[in-house]
Design a protein around this motif. Structure first.
Motif, PDB file in Angstrom:
ATOM      1  N   LEU A 117       3.087  -2.391  10.615  1.00 21.09           N
ATOM      2  CA  LEU A 117       2.448  -2.591   9.324  1.00 21.09           C
ATOM      3  C   LEU A 117       0.999  -2.124   9.394  1.00 21.09           C
ATOM      4  CD1 LEU A 117       3.691  -6.147   8.244  1.00 21.09           C
ATOM      5  CD2 LEU A 117       4.385  -3.957   7.281  1.00 21.09           C
ATOM      6  N   PRO A 118       0.525  -1.427   8.368  1.00 20.88           N
ATOM      7  CA  PRO A 118      -0.871  -0.993   8.380  1.00 20.88           C
ATOM      8  C   PRO A 118      -1.856  -2.158   8.334  1.00 20.88           C
ATOM      9  CG  PRO A 118       0.414   0.263   6.788  1.00 20.88           C
ATOM     10  CD  PRO A 118       1.281  -0.857   7.251  1.00 20.88           C
TER      11      PRO A 118
ATOM     12  N   SER B  95       0.720   7.260   2.846  1.00 23.64           N
ATOM     13  CA  SER B  95       1.598   8.395   2.577  1.00 23.64           C
ATOM     14  C   SER B  95       0.977   9.315   1.535  1.00 23.64           C
ATOM     15  CB  SER B  95       2.961   7.914   2.070  1.00 23.64           C
ATOM     16  OG  SER B  95       2.856   7.445   0.733  1.00 23.64           O
ATOM     17  N   PRO B  96       1.400  10.577   1.506  1.00 28.18           N
ATOM     18  CA  PRO B  96       0.887  11.504   0.485  1.00 28.18           C
ATOM     19  C   PRO B  96       1.152  11.012  -0.938  1.00 28.18           C
ATOM     20  CG  PRO B  96       1.986  12.710   2.248  1.00 28.18           C
ATOM     21  CD  PRO B  96       2.257  11.259   2.496  1.00 28.18           C
ATOM     22  N   GLN B  97       2.318  10.427  -1.174  1.00 25.15           N
ATOM     23  CA  GLN B  97       2.626   9.933  -2.509  1.00 25.15           C
ATOM     24  C   GLN B  97       1.705   8.777  -2.894  1.00 25.15           C
ATOM     25  OE1 GLN B  97       4.865  11.384  -4.682  1.00 25.15           O
ATOM     26  NE2 GLN B  97       3.886   9.999  -6.157  1.00 25.15           N
ATOM     27  N   ALA B  98       1.403   7.924  -1.925  1.00 27.18           N
ATOM     28  CA  ALA B  98       0.475   6.819  -2.179  1.00 27.18           C
ATOM     29  C   ALA B  98      -0.906   7.351  -2.536  1.00 27.18           C
ATOM     30  CB  ALA B  98       0.398   5.913  -0.960  1.00 27.18           C
ATOM     31  N   MET B  99      -1.351   8.399  -1.839  1.00 29.85           N
ATOM     32  CA  MET B  99      -2.657   8.995  -2.118  1.00 29.85           C
ATOM     33  C   MET B  99      -2.690   9.592  -3.523  1.00 29.85           C
ATOM     34  SD  MET B  99      -3.780  10.709   1.520  1.00 29.85           S
ATOM     35  CE  MET B  99      -2.235  11.510   1.928  1.00 29.85           C
ATOM     36  N   LYS B 100      -1.632  10.283  -3.894  1.00 34.76           N
ATOM     37  CA  LYS B 100      -1.551  10.894  -5.228  1.00 34.76           C
ATOM     38  C   LYS B 100      -1.570   9.817  -6.311  1.00 34.76           C
ATOM     39  CE  LYS B 100       1.328  14.081  -7.932  1.00 34.76           C
ATOM     40  NZ  LYS B 100       1.676  13.195  -9.055  1.00 34.76           N
ATOM     41  N   ASP B 101      -0.756   8.782  -6.122  1.00 33.01           N
ATOM     42  CA  ASP B 101      -0.693   7.701  -7.120  1.00 33.01           C
ATOM     43  C   ASP B 101      -2.033   6.989  -7.248  1.00 33.01           C
ATOM     44  OD1 ASP B 101       1.935   8.367  -7.486  1.00 33.01           O
ATOM     45  OD2 ASP B 101       2.766   6.603  -6.483  1.00 33.01           O
ATOM     46  N   LEU B 102      -2.689   6.750  -6.109  1.00 31.91           N
ATOM     47  CA  LEU B 102      -3.961   6.040  -6.146  1.00 31.91           C
ATOM     48  C   LEU B 102      -5.031   6.867  -6.863  1.00 31.91           C
ATOM     49  CD1 LEU B 102      -5.460   3.852  -3.401  1.00 31.91           C
ATOM     50  CD2 LEU B 102      -6.917   5.506  -4.539  1.00 31.91           C
ATOM     51  N   PHE B 103      -5.101   8.151  -6.573  1.00 29.52           N
ATOM     52  CA  PHE B 103      -6.092   9.011  -7.216  1.00 29.52           C
ATOM     53  C   PHE B 103      -5.856   9.059  -8.730  1.00 29.52           C
ATOM     54  CE2 PHE B 103      -8.820  12.828  -5.662  1.00 29.52           C
ATOM     55  CZ  PHE B 103      -9.834  12.459  -6.544  1.00 29.52           C
ATOM     56  N   GLU B 104      -4.599   9.204  -9.128  1.00 29.90           N
ATOM     57  CA  GLU B 104      -4.277   9.285 -10.551  1.00 29.90           C
ATOM     58  C   GLU B 104      -4.534   7.960 -11.262  1.00 29.90           C
ATOM     59  OE1 GLU B 104      -0.264  10.670 -10.604  1.00 29.90           O
ATOM     60  OE2 GLU B 104      -0.823  12.798 -10.438  1.00 29.90           O
ATOM     61  N   ALA B 105      -4.293   6.844 -10.569  1.00 25.32           N
ATOM     62  CA  ALA B 105      -4.478   5.529 -11.187  1.00 25.32           C
ATOM     63  C   ALA B 105      -5.950   5.159 -11.323  1.00 25.32           C
ATOM     64  CB  ALA B 105      -3.746   4.466 -10.375  1.00 25.32           C
TER      65      ALA B 105
ATOM     66  N   ASP C 267       8.729   7.213   8.262  1.00 22.96           N
ATOM     67  CA  ASP C 267       9.257   5.890   7.910  1.00 22.96           C
ATOM     68  C   ASP C 267       8.313   5.168   6.950  1.00 22.96           C
ATOM     69  OD1 ASP C 267      11.490   6.221   9.489  1.00 22.96           O
ATOM     70  OD2 ASP C 267      10.595   5.273  11.253  1.00 22.96           O
ATOM     71  N   LEU C 268       7.016   5.247   7.228  1.00 20.74           N
ATOM     72  CA  LEU C 268       6.039   4.639   6.329  1.00 20.74           C
ATOM     73  C   LEU C 268       6.010   5.360   4.981  1.00 20.74           C
ATOM     74  CD1 LEU C 268       2.842   3.665   8.344  1.00 20.74           C
ATOM     75  CD2 LEU C 268       4.323   2.171   7.023  1.00 20.74           C
ATOM     76  N   TYR C 269       6.167   6.667   5.022  1.00 21.28           N
ATOM     77  CA  TYR C 269       6.197   7.425   3.773  1.00 21.28           C
ATOM     78  C   TYR C 269       7.337   6.925   2.882  1.00 21.28           C
ATOM     79  CZ  TYR C 269       3.149  10.878   6.096  1.00 21.28           C
ATOM     80  OH  TYR C 269       2.114  11.508   6.752  1.00 21.28           O
ATOM     81  N   ARG C 270       8.494   6.680   3.480  1.00 19.96           N
ATOM     82  CA  ARG C 270       9.647   6.208   2.708  1.00 19.96           C
ATOM     83  C   ARG C 270       9.456   4.760   2.255  1.00 19.96           C
ATOM     84  NH1 ARG C 270      12.487   9.541   6.461  1.00 19.96           N
ATOM     85  NH2 ARG C 270      12.685   7.810   7.927  1.00 19.96           N
ATOM     86  N   LYS C 271       8.789   3.951   3.099  1.00 19.30           N
ATOM     87  CA  LYS C 271       8.567   2.552   2.741  1.00 19.30           C
ATOM     88  C   LYS C 271       7.757   2.424   1.461  1.00 19.30           C
ATOM     89  CE  LYS C 271       8.869  -0.353   6.870  1.00 19.30           C
ATOM     90  NZ  LYS C 271       8.128  -1.246   7.794  1.00 19.30           N
ATOM     91  N   TYR C 272       6.838   3.341   1.259  1.00 22.83           N
ATOM     92  CA  TYR C 272       6.004   3.268   0.066  1.00 22.83           C
ATOM     93  C   TYR C 272       6.863   3.325  -1.190  1.00 22.83           C
ATOM     94  CZ  TYR C 272       2.742   4.467  -3.620  1.00 22.83           C
ATOM     95  OH  TYR C 272       2.041   4.468  -4.793  1.00 22.83           O
TER      96      TYR C 272
END
Length: 268
Positions: free
Chosen positions: A74-75, A100-110, A158-163
């Motif tokens: 866990l981070p 994860s890259p998707q988390a970074m994208k979502d955070l920037f957009e939000a 694995d962490l990327y998928r967990k997001y």
């Protein structure tokens, strides 16, 4: 007699000249001394941080918490990371921990741009020698912005998928239960920040519910991280006023304590 008068004039000029030098030197020494004292009492402010107009307690940091669970996958187990490792400011930009890259994208957009403008689009990204992923974007006001993302484990699929499989669904359920089942909403939001420590909406939810429950330390910590990720949030001074009213003692910087290194456990 004339010679004596002349000597007196020479001596008086010499004395006057020495006096002027002494006064100038003394003035210079005192000025430097006072400037040094002034700098200690009023340290030079970072103009960028000053422009964000954040309450002082947002830029303070709490004492590093101890990791209790020992779960290394866990981070942020039990929300134990120091706040500066989760979200801080560097080179006129936000520096944020992500998984994860998707988390970074979502955070920037939000969160949008640091100046409060909405995001027009993400332009590019660049991996640095420090293994950070810097994302560049264009704001709707025409300016450019960037977020320095510090990946917990770069390339950890694995962490990327967990997001997408765990973090996003947990947050969606948590926000729906805020009014009907706040206790469960708190549990779910804590699951979210264990996997995505800088999640601003989860931090705001926890800050709000902890404040209502009288848990000041938890409320200040979560609101602090929320406002570091969204420094120009429209509710920041409302949050400050609420904390100032209900938790004033927790807005003061905590005294530094010495960290004690515990000996490693002996192997059987």
């Amino acid at each position: 007699m004339l010679v004596i008068v002349a000597n007196q004039k020479v001596l008086s000029r010499s004395f006057f000249s020495l006096s002027i030098r002494f006064v100038c030197s003394l003035s210079l020494i005192l000025t430097l001394f006072e400037c040094n004292i002034y700098r200690r009492i009023f340290p030079k402010q970072d103009l960028f941080l000053k422009s964000l107009n954040l309450p002082d307690w947002v830029l303070d940091s709490s004492i590093k918490l101890r990791v209790l669970s020992g779960l290394q996958d866990l981070p942020n187990p039990e929300d134990s990371l120091p706040e500066d490792e989760i979200a801080t400011f560097e080179n006129r930009a936000r520096r944020i921990l992500a998984t994860s890259p998707q988390a970074m994208k979502d955070l920037f957009e939000a969160t949008g741009c640091i100046d409060g403008s909405k995001l027009a689009g993400i332009r590019a990204n660049r991996i640095t020698e420090r293994e950070e992923d810097v994302w560049f974007a264009i704001c709707q006001n025409g300016k450019e912005d960037a977020i320095i993302f510090r990946l917990f484990q770069m390339g950890n699929s694995d962490l990327y998928r967990k997001y997408e499989k765990e973090t996003v669904p947990a947050w969606e359920e948590a926000r729906k239960l805020v009014t009907t089942n706040p206790d469960k909403a708190v549990r779910l939001a804590n699951q979210v920040i264990e996997l995505e420590p800088a999640h601003p909406a989860a931090r705001k939810l926890l800050g709000n519910l902890y404040l209502k429950g009288g848990y000041c330390k938890g409320s200040v910590r979560n609101y602090r991280l929320y406002l570091r990720v969204m420094p120009l949030a429209g509710d920041k001074w409302k949050i400050h006023d609420q904390l100032q009213e209900k938790c004033p003692d927790f807005l003061k910087p905590e005294p530094k304590k010495e960290e004690v290194d515990l000996p490693d456990a002996e192997e059987d």
